[in-house]
Design an enzyme around this catalytic site. Structure first.
Site: not given
Ligand SMILES: [Cu+2]
Length: 491
Positions: A132, A273, A176, A181, A322, A296, A292, A167-168, A127, A130
């Site tokens: 962000h 929501h 994955h 993951m 929703h 949803t 503001e 995430h993987c 594995h 990553d």
């Molecule tokens: Cu993985």
């Protein structure tokens, strides 16, 4: 309710000004503590180091408050483990830190994160991660790729405030992610986020199983349904009912609530929501933009949002995607239980718990069929060998070689009609016993990857190989436990 929000900002502001005056009074050199002094977040110095607090959902770590940027050590362990998707339905989840979504990471802008990713020795697959929130190739993926029993280390400086998905990113990436993951990493601004009374971690994900929604037993991942985006389960926090009943999140009347909402996907976009509430503020897509009075908010796959609201009346407030069949029929339903006194001016009606749960999000029909047989007993006939072998295959090999032995292009070689398999029986036994690395050619295609050693008994290996050799157009050999035993010491 936006007046309350402004009040909130105002009070943090005046508190900040007061503190600044105190600091100025103490010493002029302290002025460099203000963000504006630095040309860019990159220039923020780190003072000392600390171990990051990691939490599993629905909890989040303590706010970073007014602490300065630090060297933040994150110890994250990857665990592949069986869990329950819903009553009677088991699923093998791949997790960051043992939970789906993975552990919540809370950082402050300017932090230098030293990331230790550990792949537990009992895991079957390599594995990586990553994030962000990382500025760098693959968000860390290329630097963190590890096989079971290994640890990878890399560092990054957090430069942009916001709420980010991690995430993987190991091939096949979609698989994955589909197995759980993913998770969230928060980067707080210099001054921290405004204080609230309650904070929770909610992350949506879609799941694809061989059987239909509610089919009992251990359900393997279904690649075809995943590609078709035909989800059997759409859930918050990894399973049906993770936020309902006794697992509901809670608050008291008059309190402010902040939800860190993520969406791991792999495929579906969430229309997040809360029934009976209006979001006073939404940090759109987890960034700086504050919207503001929102009903949803859209949370993209691989994206996030921060929603804030004050709870004014008691009752059970239902969290949903929703896209409503997902909520009532596939599991995307949670609860926020609010206790306190009624406020008839705001809401006069009688509060009734569970009123919005007619078909019952978690209640599935229960087909009679039982789960796959286990391989505890010794097979006496060829038919039993095939049956037990299939069970082992579906628990151990299918994740890589797929349900019909078709493999996955460029990642896992096929076992169906495999010239490599059929050419040499002892070599096949050795691969299961000892694992396999290095380039091989199967049916004209080159593979250069890692198959980890499989922790199976002689009986299990003889059954699973007999099953493989007698399925999908292979050469119909029968393997006995003593044939496997005789290869144990040959390396
Ligand atoms: Cu993985």
């Amino acid at each position: 309710m936006n007046t309350r929000l402004k009040k909130l900002n105002l009070s943090t502001l005046s508190f900040g000004v007061l503190l600044l005056m105190m600091l100025l009074g103490a010493s002029c050199s302290k002025e460099k503590d203000k963000t504006k002094v630095y040309d860019s977040p990159e220039a923020i110095p780190v003072s000392r180091e600390m171990i990051a607090e990691l939490t599993s959902p629905p909890n989040v770590p303590k706010p970073t408050g007014r602490r300065k940027a630090k060297k933040l050590i994150v110890n994250m362990e990857i665990l592949e483990k069986e869990g329950e998707m819903t009553d009677g339905v088991k699923y093998v989840y791949w997790t960051f830190g043992g939970s789906v979504p993975g552990s919540f990471i809370r950082t402050k802008i300017g932090d230098e994160v030293e990331f230790h990713l550990k792949n537990h020795p009992d895991n079957k697959l390599p594995h990586n991660i990553d994030l962000h929130a990382v500025t760098g190739p693959g968000g860390g993926a290329t630097s963190s790729f590890i096989s079971p029993g290994h640890e990878a280390q890399f560092s990054f400086k957090v430069l942009n405030p916001g709420l980010y998905v991690y995430h993987c990113a190991t091939a096949p990436v979609g698989m994955h992610i589909a197995n759980g993951m993913y998770g969230l990493i928060l980067v707080e601004p210099e001054e921290g986020l405004p204080e609230v009374d309650r904070e929770y971690y909610v992350m949506q994900g879609d799941f694809y199983t061989k059987g239909e929604n509610g089919d009992r037993g251990l359900q393997p991942f279904d690649m075809k349904k995943a590609v078709d985006e035909d989800a059997d389960y759409v859930v918050f926090n990894g399973k049906v009912g993770s936020l309902t009943g006794d697992n509901a999140i809670t608050a008291n009347v008059g309190e402010t609530v902040r939800l860190y909402v993520g969406n791991g996907g792999p495929n579906l976009v969430s229309s997040f929501h809360v029934i009976g509430e209006i979001f006073d503020a939404v940090r759109v897509e987890g960034g700086d933009l504050i919207n503001e009075n929102v009903q949803t908010t859209l949370v993209p796959a691989g994206g996030a949002a921060i929603v804030e609201f004050k709870v004014d009346v008691p009752g059970t407030f239902i969290l949903v995607d929703h896209s409503i069949f997902r909520a009532f029929n596939k599991g995307a339903l949670g609860m926020l239980k609010v206790q306190g006194d009624d406020n008839k001016k705001i809401y006069s009606g009688k509060q009734e718990e569970g009123i919005y749960q007619p078909e019952g999000g978690g209640i599935q029909e229960m087909p009679a069929e039982e789960g796959v047989a286990t391989t505890e007993e010794t097979a006496k006939t060829f038919e039993e060998k095939m049956e037990y072998g299939k069970a082992t295959y579906m628990q151990t090999c299918f994740a890589c070689h797929q349900a019909e032995g078709q493999g996955i292009a460029n990642a896992f070689p096929p076992l169906a009609k495999s010239d490599y398999l059929n050419a040499d029986l002892n070599r096949a036994i050795d691969i299961i016993l000892h694992g396999k690395t290095g380039e091989i050619t199967v049916n004209g295609e080159k593979y250069n990857s890692v198959m980890t050693k499989q922790d199976l008994t002689d009986e299990e290996i003889s059954n699973v190989l007999t099953y493989v050799y007698n399925s999908w157009g292979n050469s119909k050999k029968e393997i006995t436990p003593s044939m496997v035993a005789s290869r144990r010491n040959v390396h």
